[in-house]
Design a protein around this motif. Structure first.
Motif: not given
Ligand SMILES: [Cu+2]
Length: 68
Positions: A18-25, A4-13, A36-44
């Motif tokens: 990396m924080s999200i990767q660590r916590e979801l991991g 799933k690709k998720l849009s995360i508006p709070n991503i700024t850099c 993708d910090p530029a797109a403010k998206e993560i794919t899980v």
């Protein structure tokens, strides 16, 4: 395997990603988190016992709630 690709508006850099990767991991069943910090998206990618609900609640707990 679910993906799933998720849009995360709070991503700024990249550190946010990396924080999200660590916590979801830490969730059992999650095999991959790409961000993708530029797109403010993560794919899980995950399998049970992980679930989209669990992923979204964890993102809310760490203050990176998904947009949808
Ligand atoms: Cu950041």
């Amino acid at each position: 395997m679910e993906t799933k690709k998720l849009s995360i508006p709070n991503i700024t850099c990249g550190h946010c990603v990396m924080s999200i990767q660590r916590e979801l991991g830490e969730i059992d069943g999650i095999s991959k988190v790409q961000g993708d910090p530029a797109a403010k998206e993560i794919t899980v990618e995950w399998d049970a016992p992980a679930s989209l609900e669990k992923i979204k609640s964890t993102l809310e707990e760490i203050n990176y709630p998904a947009a949808d």
